[in-house]
Design a protein around this motif. Structure first.
Motif, mmCIF file in Angstrom:
data_model
loop_
_atom_site.group_PDB
_atom_site.id
_atom_site.type_symbol
_atom_site.label_atom_id
_atom_site.label_comp_id
_atom_site.label_asym_id
_atom_site.label_seq_id
_atom_site.Cartn_x
_atom_site.Cartn_y
_atom_site.Cartn_z
ATOM 1 N N LEU A 130 -3.038 52.723 45.897
ATOM 2 C CA LEU A 130 -1.894 51.878 46.244
ATOM 3 C C LEU A 130 -1.018 51.568 45.043
ATOM 4 O O LEU A 130 -0.049 50.810 45.152
ATOM 5 C CB LEU A 130 -2.396 50.561 46.863
ATOM 6 N N VAL A 131 -1.358 52.135 43.877
ATOM 7 C CA VAL A 131 -0.666 51.833 42.624
ATOM 8 C C VAL A 131 -0.239 53.131 41.967
ATOM 9 O O VAL A 131 -1.045 54.056 41.824
ATOM 10 C CB VAL A 131 -1.596 51.038 41.673
ATOM 11 N N CYS A 132 1.023 53.190 41.538
ATOM 12 C CA CYS A 132 1.526 54.384 40.860
ATOM 13 C C CYS A 132 0.739 54.612 39.575
ATOM 14 O O CYS A 132 0.628 53.709 38.740
ATOM 15 C CB CYS A 132 3.015 54.227 40.545
ATOM 16 N N GLU A 133 0.200 55.800 39.432
ATOM 17 C CA GLU A 133 -0.597 56.136 38.256
ATOM 18 C C GLU A 133 0.250 56.144 36.983
ATOM 19 O O GLU A 133 -0.257 55.891 35.894
ATOM 20 C CB GLU A 133 -1.250 57.503 38.441
ATOM 21 N N ASP A 134 1.541 56.386 37.116
ATOM 22 C CA ASP A 134 2.398 56.468 35.941
ATOM 23 C C ASP A 134 2.914 55.116 35.460
ATOM 24 O O ASP A 134 2.870 54.824 34.273
ATOM 25 C CB ASP A 134 3.582 57.397 36.216
ATOM 26 N N CYS A 135 3.424 54.293 36.392
ATOM 27 C CA CYS A 135 4.077 53.057 35.956
ATOM 28 C C CYS A 135 3.412 51.774 36.441
ATOM 29 O O CYS A 135 3.769 50.686 35.996
ATOM 30 C CB CYS A 135 5.546 53.067 36.381
ATOM 31 N N GLY A 136 2.469 51.877 37.384
ATOM 32 C CA GLY A 136 1.778 50.688 37.883
ATOM 33 C C GLY A 136 2.474 49.998 39.048
ATOM 34 O O GLY A 136 2.003 48.973 39.536
ATOM 35 N N SER A 137 3.581 50.557 39.535
ATOM 36 C CA SER A 137 4.304 49.961 40.660
ATOM 37 C C SER A 137 3.463 50.036 41.931
ATOM 38 O O SER A 137 2.689 50.971 42.123
ATOM 39 C CB SER A 137 5.621 50.708 40.878
ATOM 40 N N LYS A 138 3.671 49.044 42.792
ATOM 41 C CA LYS A 138 3.020 49.051 44.104
ATOM 42 C C LYS A 138 4.043 49.294 45.215
ATOM 43 O O LYS A 138 3.723 49.210 46.383
ATOM 44 C CB LYS A 138 2.293 47.725 44.331
ATOM 45 N N GLU A 139 5.291 49.614 44.827
ATOM 46 C CA GLU A 139 6.378 49.846 45.779
ATOM 47 C C GLU A 139 6.510 51.336 46.082
ATOM 48 O O GLU A 139 6.519 52.155 45.163
ATOM 49 C CB GLU A 139 7.703 49.330 45.199
ATOM 50 N N ASP A 140 6.641 51.675 47.346
ATOM 51 C CA ASP A 140 6.901 53.054 47.782
ATOM 52 C C ASP A 140 5.902 54.044 47.182
ATOM 53 O O ASP A 140 6.263 55.112 46.728
ATOM 54 C CB ASP A 140 8.344 53.453 47.425
ATOM 55 N N VAL A 141 4.622 53.679 47.171
ATOM 56 C CA VAL A 141 3.585 54.533 46.588
ATOM 57 C C VAL A 141 3.070 55.507 47.643
ATOM 58 O O VAL A 141 2.761 55.106 48.762
ATOM 59 C CB VAL A 141 2.424 53.687 46.009
ATOM 60 N N GLN A 142 3.009 56.768 47.257
ATOM 61 C CA GLN A 142 2.532 57.825 48.144
ATOM 62 C C GLN A 142 1.733 58.836 47.342
ATOM 63 O O GLN A 142 1.853 58.895 46.126
ATOM 64 C CB GLN A 142 3.712 58.541 48.805
ATOM 65 N N GLN A 143 0.984 59.644 48.071
ATOM 66 C CA GLN A 143 0.285 60.762 47.445
ATOM 67 C C GLN A 143 1.169 61.996 47.586
ATOM 68 O O GLN A 143 1.700 62.258 48.664
ATOM 69 C CB GLN A 143 -1.089 61.017 48.078
ATOM 70 N N SER A 144 1.324 62.720 46.498
ATOM 71 C CA SER A 144 2.138 63.935 46.512
ATOM 72 C C SER A 144 1.354 65.074 47.156
ATOM 73 O O SER A 144 0.137 65.015 47.276
ATOM 74 C CB SER A 144 2.543 64.316 45.087
ATOM 75 N N LYS A 145 2.063 66.111 47.520
ATOM 76 C CA LYS A 145 1.428 67.307 48.067
ATOM 77 C C LYS A 145 1.108 68.256 46.912
ATOM 78 O O LYS A 145 1.569 68.077 45.799
ATOM 79 C CB LYS A 145 2.359 67.972 49.066
ATOM 80 N N GLY A 146 0.322 69.275 47.179
ATOM 81 C CA GLY A 146 -0.064 70.207 46.117
ATOM 82 C C GLY A 146 -1.082 69.533 45.205
ATOM 83 O O GLY A 146 -2.127 69.098 45.668
ATOM 84 N N TRP A 147 -0.761 69.451 43.913
ATOM 85 C CA TRP A 147 -1.618 68.716 42.982
ATOM 86 C C TRP A 147 -1.437 67.254 43.334
ATOM 87 O O TRP A 147 -0.379 66.664 43.104
ATOM 88 C CB TRP A 147 -1.198 68.982 41.534
#
Length: 134
Positions: free
Chosen positions: A100-117
């Motif tokens: 639920l948290v962006c691995e890059d910036c720590g945001s909890k807004e609009d967090v999703q899992q990308s496709k592929g890697w």
């Protein structure tokens, strides 16, 4: 993870991260924390929770896998069943929170899992990555 943030965790929780000084044949911790800086506070909170339960726990690997945090650990002395279960619950909760948290910036807004890697990222970091800004 950023070396400065990683060093902060190592300094604040030296017993938990003691295996960072072992060889790579003995532990995976010498590789460092293999995840983005956005999960720093998840790992810091988990580290605090674990050390409150027992000082006899060592992290053996901290990394990202399939878009989520993985925190592997072992006990250096026998833990009680309650301690083991409490640590396991804390690790499970931290790993779930990482989705639920962006691995890059720590945001909890609009967090999703990308496709592929698979990556867990917010919309802004996803846009930066796809535009090659990262």
């Amino acid at each position: 993870m950023d070396k400065l943030l990683q060093s902060e965790l190592y300094s604040e929780y030296p017993d938990l991260y003691a295996e960072k000084d072992l060889s790579i044949q003995e532990s995976c911790m010498p590789w460092g924390m293999e995840c983005g800086p956005g999960w720093f506070f998840i790992i810091k909170n988990l580290s605090a929770a674990i050390t409150r339960i027992s000082k006899d726990v060592r992290a053996t690997q901290v990394k990202e896998k399939f878009g989520g945090l993985r925190f592997y650990w072992r006990s250096v002395n026998n833990l009680t069943e309650d301690q083991y279960e409490s640590i396991s619950r804390a690790v499970d909760a931290a790993e779930e929170e990482s989705y639920l948290v962006c691995e890059d910036c720590g945001s909890k807004e609009d967090v999703q899992q990308s496709k592929g890697w698979i990556r867990t990222e917010c919309g802004l970091c996803r846009l930066k990555r796809t535009m090659g800004i990262v």
